[in-house]
Design a protein around this motif. Sequence first.
Motif, mmCIF file in Angstrom:
data_model
loop_
_atom_site.group_PDB
_atom_site.id
_atom_site.type_symbol
_atom_site.label_atom_id
_atom_site.label_comp_id
_atom_site.label_asym_id
_atom_site.label_seq_id
_atom_site.Cartn_x
_atom_site.Cartn_y
_atom_site.Cartn_z
ATOM 1 N N PHE A 20 0.833 -1.192 0.000
ATOM 2 C CA PHE A 20 0.000 0.000 0.000
ATOM 3 C C PHE A 20 0.871 1.247 0.000
ATOM 4 C CE2 PHE A 20 -2.965 -3.049 2.057
ATOM 5 C CZ PHE A 20 -3.980 -2.976 1.108
ATOM 6 N N ALA A 21 0.363 2.280 -0.638
ATOM 7 C CA ALA A 21 1.076 3.554 -0.672
ATOM 8 C C ALA A 21 1.225 4.095 0.740
ATOM 9 C CB ALA A 21 0.308 4.556 -1.540
ATOM 10 N N ARG A 22 2.300 4.844 0.969
ATOM 11 C CA ARG A 22 2.526 5.487 2.259
ATOM 12 C C ARG A 22 2.900 6.945 1.997
ATOM 13 N NH1 ARG A 22 7.076 4.071 6.923
ATOM 14 N NH2 ARG A 22 6.494 5.757 8.340
ATOM 15 N N PRO A 23 1.908 7.799 1.825
ATOM 16 C CA PRO A 23 2.198 9.207 1.541
ATOM 17 C C PRO A 23 2.713 9.946 2.771
ATOM 18 C CG PRO A 23 -0.148 8.900 1.782
ATOM 19 C CD PRO A 23 0.467 7.534 1.835
ATOM 20 N N LEU A 24 3.255 11.108 2.536
ATOM 21 C CA LEU A 24 3.767 11.941 3.613
ATOM 22 C C LEU A 24 2.676 12.217 4.644
ATOM 23 C CD1 LEU A 24 6.205 13.651 4.575
ATOM 24 C CD2 LEU A 24 5.226 15.562 3.282
ATOM 25 N N GLY A 25 3.011 12.025 5.924
ATOM 26 C CA GLY A 25 2.071 12.293 7.005
ATOM 27 C C GLY A 25 1.354 11.070 7.526
#
Length: 343
Positions: A20-25
Amino acid sequence: MLAILIAVMAKAAVAEEVKFARPLGLIEVDVPAGARVSREIISLGSMLFFEPRLSGSGKTSCATCHDPAFAFSDPRPVSVSDNGVKQIRNAPSLYNVGYLPVLMWDGRFLTLEAAAFDPFKANGDMGIDISQAVDFLNADRTYNELFTKAFDGPPTGERMAKALSMYQRSLVSGGTRFDEFVFWDKTQALTSKEEAGLEVFSTRAGCLNCHDVFHPMFNPLGGGTALFTDFRFHNLGVGYVAGRHGDIGRFYKTRDPADVGAFKTPSLRNVELTAPYMHDGSIATLAEVIEFYDRGGTPNDHLSPSISPLHLSQEEKDALLAFLRSLTDPNAKVGSASLPKRP
């Protein structure tokens, strides 16, 4: 286009593991122990999510109440079931739902898999029960092939719930200008008005009491994530009229008198896109939400102790509103919902 997508998916030889994507924050999405995460499962879940034939009328899908154009929330005050009956609650955004320890406004479910069965019950939102949904999927050759590719077996209720849940976990949203300001120290990411609003948010307005941010700037425990929720339940007095609560909230689950009229703290990410607000959709705009909090909610015997009149100036209210709009993910704003990136 759908036929092409189905054909491509059906030819896939091996289930492809993805992350899964792990975006900033944000941190890693919570996945049940031992659960397989593959592109085939998530793609199947996406198809099921947008499939109107999984309803009594053939016109309602999960996306009917969780619309990508509104950050996977419902722009109507309350959702409407497949048979046209109005519900008592607004459908909240599904972005970042994979991080939540409990689901629904009253926290009645502990997992996305358990929650997936809820619309498919007698008099449920979809107008058919889970057995009817499974019968439809088994009668469809394409879905049979896709379930076999994803799960090495035919459609079942459990596999349907797993696919829908994994797709929902893929709806990760972060990387806002707020995140750049806080986590990357980009001082120009917020305007001076938005920065002033952040100051109001974290001090005078007391928003951090419930919409928590784990970062040394705001929280002595430190950390590096911002879901803007404490995962708890609070009574704001929403829906309290003539001495009674129109919806008993968390009390439905716990039967604890202290939970009467208490509802889960929603995340504030993409809040600009998810009007109307509150569990019953009774507040139309963010500006009205701020006014509601400024008044101290609606007094009642179970009002949360963290709620009291704020007495903000109009300048502070305007700045707070500007800040809340900085929590919008540009991808969510255009209604995109891409699959997780390849590892």
